[in-house]
Design an enzyme around this catalytic site. Structure first.
Site, PDB file in Angstrom:
ATOM      1  N   ASP A 193       0.985  -1.204   0.010  1.00 45.59           N
ATOM      2  CA  ASP A 193      -0.133   0.016   0.006  1.00 45.59           C
ATOM      3  C   ASP A 193       1.002   1.056  -0.087  1.00 45.59           C
ATOM      4  O   ASP A 193       2.198   1.029   0.345  1.00 45.59           O
ATOM      5  CB  ASP A 193      -0.854   0.128   1.167  1.00 45.59           C
ATOM      6  CG  ASP A 193      -2.216   0.855   0.865  1.00 45.59           C
ATOM      7  OD1 ASP A 193      -2.104   1.570  -0.094  1.00 45.59           O
ATOM      8  OD2 ASP A 193      -3.153   0.585   1.934  1.00 45.59           O
ATOM      9  N   ASP A 194       0.291   2.280  -0.312  1.00 43.57           N
ATOM     10  CA  ASP A 194       1.162   3.784  -0.229  1.00 43.57           C
ATOM     11  C   ASP A 194       1.548   3.962   1.042  1.00 43.57           C
ATOM     12  O   ASP A 194       2.686   4.477   1.353  1.00 43.57           O
ATOM     13  CB  ASP A 194       0.522   4.716  -1.041  1.00 43.57           C
ATOM     14  CG  ASP A 194      -0.987   4.991  -0.480  1.00 43.57           C
ATOM     15  OD1 ASP A 194      -1.534   4.429   0.080  1.00 43.57           O
ATOM     16  OD2 ASP A 194      -1.677   5.938  -1.175  1.00 43.57           O
ATOM     17  N   ASP A 249      -1.984   4.830   7.959  1.00 50.60           N
ATOM     18  CA  ASP A 249      -2.298   6.141   8.718  1.00 50.60           C
ATOM     19  C   ASP A 249      -2.364   5.652  10.161  1.00 50.60           C
ATOM     20  O   ASP A 249      -1.828   5.247  11.144  1.00 50.60           O
ATOM     21  CB  ASP A 249      -3.104   7.055   7.989  1.00 50.60           C
ATOM     22  CG  ASP A 249      -3.375   8.454   8.608  1.00 50.60           C
ATOM     23  OD1 ASP A 249      -3.285   8.364   9.951  1.00 50.60           O
ATOM     24  OD2 ASP A 249      -3.435   9.258   8.110  1.00 50.60           O
TER      25      ASP A 249
HETATM   26  O1  LIG Z   1      -4.179   3.450   7.753  1.00 51.22           O
HETATM   27  P1  LIG Z   1      -5.359   3.957   7.502  1.00 51.22           P
HETATM   28  O2  LIG Z   1      -5.940   5.196   8.285  1.00 51.22           O
HETATM   29  O3  LIG Z   1      -6.414   2.922   7.453  1.00 51.22           O
HETATM   30  O4  LIG Z   1      -5.309   4.843   5.979  1.00 51.22           O
HETATM   31  C1  LIG Z   1      -4.704   4.252   5.153  1.00 51.22           C
HETATM   32  C2  LIG Z   1      -5.427   4.059   3.588  1.00 51.22           C
HETATM   33  O5  LIG Z   1      -6.023   5.218   3.332  1.00 51.22           O
HETATM   34  C3  LIG Z   1      -5.664   5.426   1.824  1.00 51.22           C
HETATM   35  O6  LIG Z   1      -6.523   4.776   1.168  1.00 51.22           O
HETATM   36  P2  LIG Z   1      -8.285   5.230   0.825  1.00 51.22           P
HETATM   37  O7  LIG Z   1      -9.135   4.654   1.658  1.00 51.22           O
HETATM   38  O8  LIG Z   1      -7.941   6.909   0.849  1.00 51.22           O
HETATM   39  O9  LIG Z   1      -8.307   4.692  -0.693  1.00 51.22           O
HETATM   40  P3  LIG Z   1      -7.623   4.857  -2.080  1.00 51.22           P
HETATM   41  O10 LIG Z   1      -6.250   4.288  -1.798  1.00 51.22           O
HETATM   42  O11 LIG Z   1      -8.361   4.354  -3.306  1.00 51.22           O
HETATM   43  O12 LIG Z   1      -7.177   6.349  -2.273  1.00 51.22           O
HETATM   44  C4  LIG Z   1      -4.235   4.779   1.915  1.00 51.22           C
HETATM   45  O13 LIG Z   1      -4.189   4.553   0.375  1.00 51.22           O
HETATM   46  C5  LIG Z   1      -4.296   3.659   2.588  1.00 51.22           C
HETATM   47  O14 LIG Z   1      -4.872   2.466   2.017  1.00 51.22           O
HETATM   48  O1  LIG Z   2      -3.473  10.711   0.387  1.00 52.28           O
HETATM   49  C1  LIG Z   2      -3.462  10.555   1.373  1.00 52.28           C
HETATM   50  N1  LIG Z   2      -2.499  10.849   2.285  1.00 52.28           N
HETATM   51  C2  LIG Z   2      -2.578  10.707   3.721  1.00 52.28           C
HETATM   52  O2  LIG Z   2      -1.834  11.095   4.379  1.00 52.28           O
HETATM   53  C3  LIG Z   2      -3.484   9.781   4.297  1.00 52.28           C
HETATM   54  N2  LIG Z   2      -3.865   9.198   5.169  1.00 52.28           N
HETATM   55  C4  LIG Z   2      -4.907   8.215   5.108  1.00 52.28           C
HETATM   56  N3  LIG Z   2      -5.291   8.264   3.734  1.00 52.28           N
HETATM   57  C5  LIG Z   2      -4.586   9.171   3.151  1.00 52.28           C
HETATM   58  N4  LIG Z   2      -4.530   9.641   1.744  1.00 52.28           N
HETATM   59 MG   LIG Z   3      -5.705   3.156  -0.089  1.00 55.97          MG
END
Ligand SMILES: O=P(O)(O)OC[C@H]1O[C@H](OP(=O)(O)OP(=O)(O)O)[C@H](O)[C@@H]1O
Ligand SMILES: O=c1[nH]c(=O)c2nc[nH]c2[nH]1
Ligand SMILES: [Mg+2]
Length: 164
Positions: free
Chosen positions: A97-98, A101
């Site tokens: 994952d990127d 958080d």
């Molecule tokens: O640790 P957490 O608080 O759970 O947050 C982390 C997740 O939030 C973001 O995804 P998002 O749900 O925004 O979807 P996306 O990847 O489709 O943008 C990010 O890419 C992680 O997958």
């Molecule tokens: O683009 C993002 N940046 C963040 O820091 C983050 N945390 C949760 N989801 C996120 N998405």
């Molecule tokens: Mg995500």
């Protein structure tokens, strides 16, 4: 109000460099059967990892939680919703994952694939204990801005912002 008071913009170049650094670390811990990207944020890191590591088997877990499009709405986490999972326990697979958080997404995917190796580019302190390998830590009150969420635009000089 959101818990984020700092902005951390990431360029394509920086993202690419960090994803290659992550590839090095993961190569040392292989061999790997394949990569499972957590959509959507894990897709670009997965593309870089599979190129660097010569991995051809790529699957996805499709999960959504932060569902707003922009501004503060995008910074609020809702219910986690899994649109697509994968078979098995994840043994021998990298789960990418990127970022982590709060760690809620990480906990969910770990429950689904307990034997997968969970890797991210960025980690905030609350989610860090759930990650096996990551590259860069940022503080919990930082919102990371990924290059796919940004565009070039005029920047107000600091002195003008200070005057207001
Ligand atoms: O640790 P957490 O608080 O759970 O947050 C982390 C997740 O939030 C973001 O995804 P998002 O749900 O925004 O979807 P996306 O990847 O489709 O943008 C990010 O890419 C992680 O997958
Ligand atoms: O683009 C993002 N940046 C963040 O820091 C983050 N945390 C949760 N989801 C996120 N998405
Ligand atoms: Mg995500």
């Amino acid at each position: 109000m959101t818990p984020y008071s700092k902005d951390f913009p990431v360029s394509w170049e920086e993202l690419h460099r960090n994803a290659r650094a992550l590839s090095w670390r993961l190569l040392e811990q292989g061999p790997w059967k394949g990569i499972i990207a957590i959509t959507r944020g894990g897709l670009v890191p997965a593309a870089i990892l599979c190129r660097e590591m010569d991995i051809r088997l790529i699957d996805t877990i499709c999960i959504v939680s932060y569902s707003g499009d922009a501004g503060e709405a995008a910074m609020k986490q809702g219910e986690l919703s899994v649109l697509k999972g994968v078979e098995g326990d994840g043994e021998g697979f990298i789960l990418i994952d990127d970022l982590v958080d709060t760690g809620r997404t990480a906990q969910k995917v770990r429950d689904m694939l307990p034997k997968a190796h969970f890797a991210t580019i960025y980690a905030k302190p609350a989610g860090k204990p759930l990650v096996d390998t990551f590259v860069t830590e940022v503080s919990q009150d930082t919102w990371i801005r990924f290059p796919w969420d940004m565009e070039y635009t005029f920047s107000t000089p600091l002195a003008d912002r200070h005057a207001k």
